[in-house]
Design a protein around this motif. Structure first.
Motif, PDB file in Angstrom:
ATOM      1  N   SER A  46       4.327  20.484  -0.279  1.00 39.31           N
ATOM      2  CA  SER A  46       5.536  20.752  -1.065  1.00 39.31           C
ATOM      3  C   SER A  46       6.720  19.931  -0.587  1.00 39.31           C
ATOM      4  O   SER A  46       7.678  19.735  -1.323  1.00 39.31           O
ATOM      5  N   TYR A  47       6.655  19.487   0.647  1.00 40.26           N
ATOM      6  CA  TYR A  47       7.746  18.674   1.179  1.00 40.26           C
ATOM      7  C   TYR A  47       7.391  17.188   1.206  1.00 40.26           C
ATOM      8  O   TYR A  47       8.026  16.415   1.907  1.00 40.26           O
ATOM      9  N   GLU A  48       6.387  16.804   0.425  1.00 34.36           N
ATOM     10  CA  GLU A  48       6.091  15.378   0.317  1.00 34.36           C
ATOM     11  C   GLU A  48       7.308  14.699  -0.280  1.00 34.36           C
ATOM     12  O   GLU A  48       7.963  15.242  -1.148  1.00 34.36           O
ATOM     13  N   GLY A  49       7.585  13.533   0.173  1.00 33.30           N
ATOM     14  CA  GLY A  49       8.754  12.813  -0.311  1.00 33.30           C
ATOM     15  C   GLY A  49       9.900  12.867   0.674  1.00 33.30           C
ATOM     16  O   GLY A  49      10.884  12.150   0.526  1.00 33.30           O
ATOM     17  N   ILE A  50       9.778  13.715   1.687  1.00 35.22           N
ATOM     18  CA  ILE A  50      10.843  13.824   2.682  1.00 35.22           C
ATOM     19  C   ILE A  50      11.035  12.493   3.406  1.00 35.22           C
ATOM     20  O   ILE A  50      12.126  12.188   3.886  1.00 35.22           O
ATOM     21  N   GLU A  51       9.970  11.666   3.427  1.00 34.79           N
ATOM     22  CA  GLU A  51      10.077  10.361   4.079  1.00 34.79           C
ATOM     23  C   GLU A  51      11.047   9.439   3.351  1.00 34.79           C
ATOM     24  O   GLU A  51      11.503   8.446   3.907  1.00 34.79           O
ATOM     25  N   LEU A  52      11.387   9.785   2.119  1.00 34.26           N
ATOM     26  CA  LEU A  52      12.328   8.962   1.365  1.00 34.26           C
ATOM     27  C   LEU A  52      13.754   9.083   1.900  1.00 34.26           C
ATOM     28  O   LEU A  52      14.644   8.368   1.448  1.00 34.26           O
ATOM     29  N   LEU A  53      13.957   9.969   2.855  1.00 32.29           N
ATOM     30  CA  LEU A  53      15.262  10.039   3.516  1.00 32.29           C
ATOM     31  C   LEU A  53      15.627   8.692   4.125  1.00 32.29           C
ATOM     32  O   LEU A  53      16.775   8.290   4.124  1.00 32.29           O
ATOM     33  N   GLY A  54      14.626   8.021   4.664  1.00 30.49           N
ATOM     34  CA  GLY A  54      14.875   6.699   5.260  1.00 30.49           C
ATOM     35  C   GLY A  54      15.366   5.697   4.236  1.00 30.49           C
ATOM     36  O   GLY A  54      16.252   4.880   4.520  1.00 30.49           O
ATOM     37  N   LEU A  59       0.823  -1.198   0.000  1.00 32.98           N
ATOM     38  CA  LEU A  59       0.000   0.000   0.000  1.00 32.98           C
ATOM     39  C   LEU A  59       0.866   1.261   0.000  1.00 32.98           C
ATOM     40  O   LEU A  59       0.538   2.229  -0.672  1.00 32.98           O
ATOM     41  N   ALA A  60       1.976   1.233   0.718  1.00 32.85           N
ATOM     42  CA  ALA A  60       2.853   2.411   0.768  1.00 32.85           C
ATOM     43  C   ALA A  60       3.421   2.719  -0.608  1.00 32.85           C
ATOM     44  O   ALA A  60       3.594   3.888  -0.962  1.00 32.85           O
ATOM     45  N   GLU A  61       3.701   1.660  -1.382  1.00 27.88           N
ATOM     46  CA  GLU A  61       4.242   1.888  -2.737  1.00 27.88           C
ATOM     47  C   GLU A  61       3.249   2.663  -3.589  1.00 27.88           C
ATOM     48  O   GLU A  61       3.617   3.596  -4.296  1.00 27.88           O
ATOM     49  N   ALA A 105       0.837   4.567  -2.523  1.00 21.60           N
ATOM     50  CA  ALA A 105       0.700   5.925  -1.983  1.00 21.60           C
ATOM     51  C   ALA A 105       1.796   6.815  -2.570  1.00 21.60           C
ATOM     52  O   ALA A 105       1.541   7.972  -2.928  1.00 21.60           O
ATOM     53  N   ASN A 106       3.023   6.281  -2.673  1.00 18.91           N
ATOM     54  CA  ASN A 106       4.117   7.046  -3.273  1.00 18.91           C
ATOM     55  C   ASN A 106       3.864   7.307  -4.753  1.00 18.91           C
ATOM     56  O   ASN A 106       4.120   8.402  -5.250  1.00 18.91           O
ATOM     57  N   VAL A 107       3.348   6.305  -5.472  1.00 22.05           N
ATOM     58  CA  VAL A 107       3.044   6.485  -6.892  1.00 22.05           C
ATOM     59  C   VAL A 107       2.004   7.599  -7.053  1.00 22.05           C
ATOM     60  O   VAL A 107       2.169   8.507  -7.868  1.00 22.05           O
ATOM     61  N   PHE A 108       0.945   7.534  -6.260  1.00 21.79           N
ATOM     62  CA  PHE A 108      -0.095   8.559  -6.319  1.00 21.79           C
ATOM     63  C   PHE A 108       0.477   9.936  -5.992  1.00 21.79           C
ATOM     64  O   PHE A 108       0.178  10.927  -6.662  1.00 21.79           O
ATOM     65  N   GLU A 109       1.296   9.983  -4.948  1.00 20.96           N
ATOM     66  CA  GLU A 109       1.912  11.249  -4.533  1.00 20.96           C
ATOM     67  C   GLU A 109       2.728  11.850  -5.668  1.00 20.96           C
ATOM     68  O   GLU A 109       2.608  13.045  -5.966  1.00 20.96           O
ATOM     69  N   TYR A 110       3.537  11.027  -6.338  1.00 20.89           N
ATOM     70  CA  TYR A 110       4.393  11.555  -7.401  1.00 20.89           C
ATOM     71  C   TYR A 110       3.591  11.952  -8.630  1.00 20.89           C
ATOM     72  O   TYR A 110       3.954  12.901  -9.327  1.00 20.89           O
ATOM     73  N   ILE A 111       2.500  11.260  -8.881  1.00 25.85           N
ATOM     74  CA  ILE A 111       1.644  11.664 -10.001  1.00 25.85           C
ATOM     75  C   ILE A 111       1.026  13.029  -9.708  1.00 25.85           C
ATOM     76  O   ILE A 111       1.041  13.927 -10.545  1.00 25.85           O
ATOM     77  N   VAL A 112       0.488  13.198  -8.497  1.00 27.88           N
ATOM     78  CA  VAL A 112      -0.144  14.471  -8.129  1.00 27.88           C
ATOM     79  C   VAL A 112       0.886  15.604  -8.138  1.00 27.88           C
ATOM     80  O   VAL A 112       0.650  16.670  -8.725  1.00 27.88           O
ATOM     81  N   VAL A 113       2.025  15.372  -7.506  1.00 33.50           N
ATOM     82  CA  VAL A 113       3.062  16.414  -7.459  1.00 33.50           C
ATOM     83  C   VAL A 113       3.590  16.700  -8.859  1.00 33.50           C
ATOM     84  O   VAL A 113       3.754  17.868  -9.245  1.00 33.50           O
ATOM     85  N   GLY A 114       3.825  15.654  -9.638  1.00 35.62           N
ATOM     86  CA  GLY A 114       4.326  15.840 -11.006  1.00 35.62           C
ATOM     87  C   GLY A 114       3.357  16.625 -11.862  1.00 35.62           C
ATOM     88  O   GLY A 114       3.746  17.548 -12.592  1.00 35.62           O
ATOM     89  N   MET A 115       2.088  16.291 -11.779  1.00 33.88           N
ATOM     90  CA  MET A 115       1.089  17.004 -12.576  1.00 33.88           C
ATOM     91  C   MET A 115       0.937  18.452 -12.116  1.00 33.88           C
ATOM     92  O   MET A 115       0.738  19.334 -12.938  1.00 33.88           O
ATOM     93  N   SER A 116       1.047  18.687 -10.813  1.00 31.42           N
ATOM     94  CA  SER A 116       0.958  20.072 -10.344  1.00 31.42           C
ATOM     95  C   SER A 116       2.144  20.887 -10.855  1.00 31.42           C
ATOM     96  O   SER A 116       1.998  22.066 -11.176  1.00 31.42           O
ATOM     97  N   GLU A 117       3.304  20.254 -10.972  1.00 34.92           N
ATOM     98  CA  GLU A 117       4.473  20.945 -11.531  1.00 34.92           C
ATOM     99  C   GLU A 117       4.273  21.235 -13.018  1.00 34.92           C
ATOM    100  O   GLU A 117       4.648  22.305 -13.503  1.00 34.92           O
ATOM    101  N   VAL A 118       3.668  20.301 -13.740  1.00 33.58           N
ATOM    102  CA  VAL A 118       3.398  20.518 -15.162  1.00 33.58           C
ATOM    103  C   VAL A 118       2.391  21.653 -15.331  1.00 33.58           C
ATOM    104  O   VAL A 118       2.559  22.522 -16.191  1.00 33.58           O
ATOM    105  N   VAL A 119       1.368  21.674 -14.491  1.00 30.91           N
ATOM    106  CA  VAL A 119       0.377  22.762 -14.548  1.00 30.91           C
ATOM    107  C   VAL A 119       1.053  24.102 -14.260  1.00 30.91           C
ATOM    108  O   VAL A 119       0.807  25.094 -14.956  1.00 30.91           O
ATOM    109  N   ALA A 120       1.916  24.138 -13.246  1.00 29.32           N
ATOM    110  CA  ALA A 120       2.622  25.386 -12.919  1.00 29.32           C
ATOM    111  C   ALA A 120       3.493  25.827 -14.095  1.00 29.32           C
ATOM    112  O   ALA A 120       3.511  27.014 -14.448  1.00 29.32           O
ATOM    113  N   ALA A 121       4.196  24.889 -14.719  1.00 30.32           N
ATOM    114  CA  ALA A 121       5.055  25.233 -15.858  1.00 30.32           C
ATOM    115  C   ALA A 121       4.231  25.768 -17.024  1.00 30.32           C
ATOM    116  O   ALA A 121       4.619  26.757 -17.664  1.00 30.32           O
ATOM    117  N   THR A 122       3.082  25.153 -17.295  1.00 29.17           N
ATOM    118  CA  THR A 122       2.246  25.655 -18.392  1.00 29.17           C
ATOM    119  C   THR A 122       1.667  27.030 -18.068  1.00 29.17           C
ATOM    120  O   THR A 122       1.493  27.849 -18.964  1.00 29.17           O
TER     121      THR A 122
END
Length: 180
Positions: free
Chosen positions: A122-130, A1-3, A5-22
């Protein structure tokens, strides 16, 4: 399930970055088709990922460096406007915009908590420090240093930038000009 959640998180964050760039492209070149510019950005990122890890890391480094340098320069130039009025007809803006126009928390605490949710997002992904702990020579030292640096990043890049923006320009007029 955590995997997933990370996939969903990166899709949402990635798409928000694409929207900001456009949105930036649309601001600079109003006639640019948002659909095609978004697809070109996504294609560029996919190709960068497929090229090699080194190529993607290099792109990520340079884009992050541009972002960091831009924010730091904006803060420095903002303080020059605040104290010396450069770019404002020689008239320093001072700090009066901070308490004028209704002051702090005019919309109540709701606005504060809303902005904090954006910052936390904006700091999602910080858990990947582990996960990265296994890739460094001294994980105990590296992870502690990274976690402590997050506070400074929030203070400089969020609090510092927003402080300069609302000190120079009244907060209640920001919606008239769009995103700073």
């Amino acid at each position: 399930l955590a995997e997933w959640a990370n996939v969903f998180e990166y899709i949402v964050v990635g798409m928000s970055e694409v929207v900001a760039a456009t949105e930036y492209l649309k601001f600079w070149w109003p006639k640019v088709n948002v659909f095609w510019s978004g697809n070109i950005i996504i294609l560029f990122l996919v190709l960068a990922n497929l090229a090699s890890a080194k190529a993607y890391a290099s792109l990520e480094f340079w884009f992050a460096m541009i972002k960091v340098v831009t924010i730091i320069l904006m803060i420095i130039l903002g303080f020059i406007v605040i104290f010396f009025g450069v770019g404002n007809g020689g008239k320093p803006t001072g700090f009066s915009n901070l308490w004028s126009h209704g002051g702090f928390f005019t919309g109540g605490v709701k606005g504060f908590f809303f902005s904090m949710s954006i910052i936390v997002g904006s700091y999602e992904g910080i858990e990947l420090l582990g996960i990265s702990a296994g890739e460094v020579a001294n994980p105990k030292k590296a992870i502690v240093k990274s976690v402590k640096s997050v506070l400074w990043r929030i203070l400089i890049f969020y609090v510092g930038a927003i402080f300069v923006i609302v000190t120079i320009y009244p907060w209640n007029e920001l919606s008239n000009i769009g995103s700073p």
